[in-house]
Structure formats: C-alpha cells, structure tokens
Enzyme design. Sequence first.
Site, PDB file in Angstrom:
ATOM      1  N   CYS A   1      22.693  -2.742  14.870  1.00  0.00           N
ATOM      2  CA  CYS A   1      21.865  -2.092  15.897  1.00  0.00           C
ATOM      3  C   CYS A   1      22.725  -1.266  16.854  1.00  0.00           C
ATOM      4  O   CYS A   1      22.272  -0.264  17.395  1.00  0.00           O
ATOM      5  CB  CYS A   1      21.043  -3.111  16.666  1.00  0.00           C
ATOM      6  SG  CYS A   1      22.027  -4.426  17.415  1.00  0.00           S
TER       7      CYS A   1
ATOM      8  N   HIS B   1      21.246  -7.463  21.452  1.00  0.00           N
ATOM      9  CA  HIS B   1      20.635  -6.437  20.606  1.00  0.00           C
ATOM     10  C   HIS B   1      20.646  -5.101  21.338  1.00  0.00           C
ATOM     11  O   HIS B   1      20.516  -5.063  22.565  1.00  0.00           O
ATOM     12  CB  HIS B   1      19.193  -6.867  20.303  1.00  0.00           C
ATOM     13  CG  HIS B   1      18.456  -5.939  19.385  1.00  0.00           C
ATOM     14  ND1 HIS B   1      18.843  -5.730  18.078  1.00  0.00           N
ATOM     15  CD2 HIS B   1      17.358  -5.165  19.580  1.00  0.00           C
ATOM     16  CE1 HIS B   1      17.987  -4.873  17.511  1.00  0.00           C
ATOM     17  NE2 HIS B   1      17.094  -4.515  18.408  1.00  0.00           N
TER      18      HIS B   1
END
EC number: 3.4.19.12
Length: 470
Positions: A118, A421
């Site tokens: 990510c 994330h």
Amino acid sequence: RYVNGHAKKHYEDAQIPMTNHKKTEKQEKVQHTVCMDCSSYSTYCYRCDDFVVNDTKLGLVQKVREHLQNLENSAFTSDRHRKRKLLENSSMNSKLLKVNGSTTALCATGLRNLGNTCFMNAILQSLSNIQQFCCYFKELPAVELRNGKTAGRRTYHTRSQGDNNVSLVEEFRKTLCALWQGSQTAFSPESLFYVVWKIMPNFRGYQQQDAHEFMRYLLDHLHLELQGGFNGVSRSVILQENSSLTASSKCCINGASTVVTAIFGGILQNEVNCLICGTESRKFDPFLDLSLDIPSQFRNKRTKNQENGPMCTLRDCLRSFTDLEELDETELYMCHKCKKKQKSTKKFWIQKLPKVLCLHLKRFHWTAYLRNKVDTYVEFPLRGLDMKCYLLEPENSGPESCLYDLAAVVVHHGSGVGSGHYTAYAAHEGRWFHFNDSTVTLTDEETVVKAKAYILFYVERQAKSGSDKL
C-alpha cells in the site's frame, strides 16, 4: 475499516461498559475487538492499534478467513456474469457511479496490493494525478527489453525471473498508462514491483515500508535512469524539446536536468552564522521535497475537533522549518574564521520554488528503542497555499507565481511505520478520489481536509483565479 470509520463504530459500541457487572480479570483480557479486511483477510485490533499476526487456540481467525473465501468463491460466478452485463451496457466500458442521482462513468483504476505494498500504491496514485509529470511518462515511446524471438512483444516480468535488463522508467510508464484508462477495476503493478526489488534492495520482501522513503528512492532512480539514453535518443534532449518544462533556472540534482528535477526540483539557501565572530556562511541545496517537523507544542492535539489549545496548521510547520534556529551542542558549526567548532544559528530560505511542491510531515520519530508516530491533525489548505513569505527574494516573484493548489495527499493509518496502512486522496478533473489499494471511491473536499496528512503534493497555480491564502 477506512470507509467512514464503519468498523471503528462497531468497536466503540462494543466498548460500552457493562452495567451492574464488575469485569473480572479474565473478561478484561479477552476484550480485544478485531476486524478483518474482506479482500486481503488481514486482521486488525483497535485496542492495540495494530495488525494481528497470531490466532486463537481454536483457530477462529483462520475459520473466518475460510468462510469469507467460500462466500467469495460461491458468489464469483454470478458476480462475474453481473459485471459482464454491466460492462456491456456501459458505452465507456468503465465502472459506473451515481453522482447527484445520475449515473456517470468512473474511469479511475485501483492498484492491487501485492503483500503490504500500500506504501507504493499510495505514492503511484498520487504521482499519476500530477498531470504534467504523468503526461511526460505516458508520452514516452515504449521500450522492449528483450531481443530475438520476443522482440516487439509486450514483456512482463515476475520476481522469479533473473533478467538484469530492467527499466524502471518503462515499468513506471506502463503503470501510469494502465491508470485512468477505465478498462479495468484494478491493475496489478507486479512488473513494476519486480523492478523495484531489483534496483532498490531496501524494498525487498513483504513488510510494510515508509511511503516517503519509497517516493524519494523512486524519484531518485527515475532521475538517474532518465539521464541515460532512450531508444538511442538522449532523454535530456526529449526533455528540452518539451517546451512546457524548459525553465531558465532548472534545478539539477546529480547531473543533467530531467522531468523529475524540472517539476519537483527547488533550491534552498542554508544560512549559518557563527555566534562568536559573526561570520556568515551560505550554501545552496537542491531539493525534491521538504520534510517539516510538527512543532512540539501541538503534538498532543490528535483530532481536528479537539478544543484544548490552538490548531496546528501547515503554516506552523513551514514557519518552524524556515525560522532562525540556534544549533545545539551536538551540531556545532566549524567556523572557518575561528578555525574551530562554534555555537551558531541556522536559517533556511527558499531560493527557487518548484512547479510541484511536495511537503512531507515528519510523523515518525525515534525514541530510545522504537519509532513513534506523531498523530497530530495538521490543518492544510486545498487552494491558495501562499509560499511568498518563505522566499529569499519575494520581490522578484509575481502575485500569482507563489500560490499552490493541492493535487494529492498520502495518509498513514495506524500507529507505527512498520505497520498500519497507506491510502491517498487525489484530485482528477475537478473531482476528489480516495485510493485504497484496489478500491477507488469518489469523495468530497470536506473528507479530504479532515485527513491526517503524511505527504502533501501542491501544484503551482497557472491561471489567475481566487486569492484565498493560507
């Protein structure tokens, strides 16, 4: 978990204290409410604010994963048929989206997560929405990396291949071309990631990486490769032929100018004064981005709506970066007149602003044993960031030349640099999108300004428009 705090709401509801019941120590231990990502099957604990890698003794986490997998498999056939029918009915062969009650085409393409990638996806989506930068790569001629039988064919790499003849520029170009074409929901940047593994050893493996560190390595390696030849034509020649990028004062980092330095390159003046004899030393440093500290007085303010104390703004961070600072005992300056290390002051001025101003907020800092995150909300403008007061010679700049409008924001969710994330918000043709790996959703300005920014990309304003400033 990242859409409107939906999973977090479930967690908060589960934390309502039980009335008339005193929690036993055993009950207290088991109150770790977790949520699972239905795409990657990763599990996250809100109490620990981190991802969970272990399982219960009964293997309950694995059972939930298998159940979700079975649901997905059983729904796959009918879902595929439904999607095909939807695509056939769409004249643009793209995803459909409801906007103000009417159906419109959403041509944005997500990037699949290849295992904690990510950090890469958020940077790629941000760069793909910086038009001048993205268009340059998309207009480059394709390069075939093989000779002989496979010459002229499209080549894809896998990590198992031992091919040394790789091109970061070529794979970066292919990835940018795949985004915004609207022919697929998500693109897998497998070939690009293979090249990243090949030429940037720091990013090998599947652990979470720092998005800012990746962006710097990516831009540096693109810059170095662009200084070489391209199908026998020097890329610096291609750059010179692009009139929109030929600036009279190009910022050169490690050799000739490229599209990287022409767009992201600026110049800082570093001014050091000896406090003993008053000798002044000046040097000019090229930069591709500015790393800004979040001032210590704001570090306890975590949310935008928290009322204790003043709000931290991007201007506070920029002022902290450019203000006169007395260097401490560990940073004594070697004064050429005194012939020894002396106490001194330091100040930064911006000598030349870039076309795209990249601002990195230092959210991670080292303590004695680990790297902590500064979770402070920093207020930033969507339009009209005025950089004139930080310039060395502001009188030489026009009224509009120092104004910047936001193009993209990278956000880190979670507590640590090695976990959590990354997602990105970016503006495309007047609309804001949220890029969460393979999922792309249309969003609004109100949602963007609430984000706890990690990296901000501001584009120099070209046309004369409103004069709202920071």
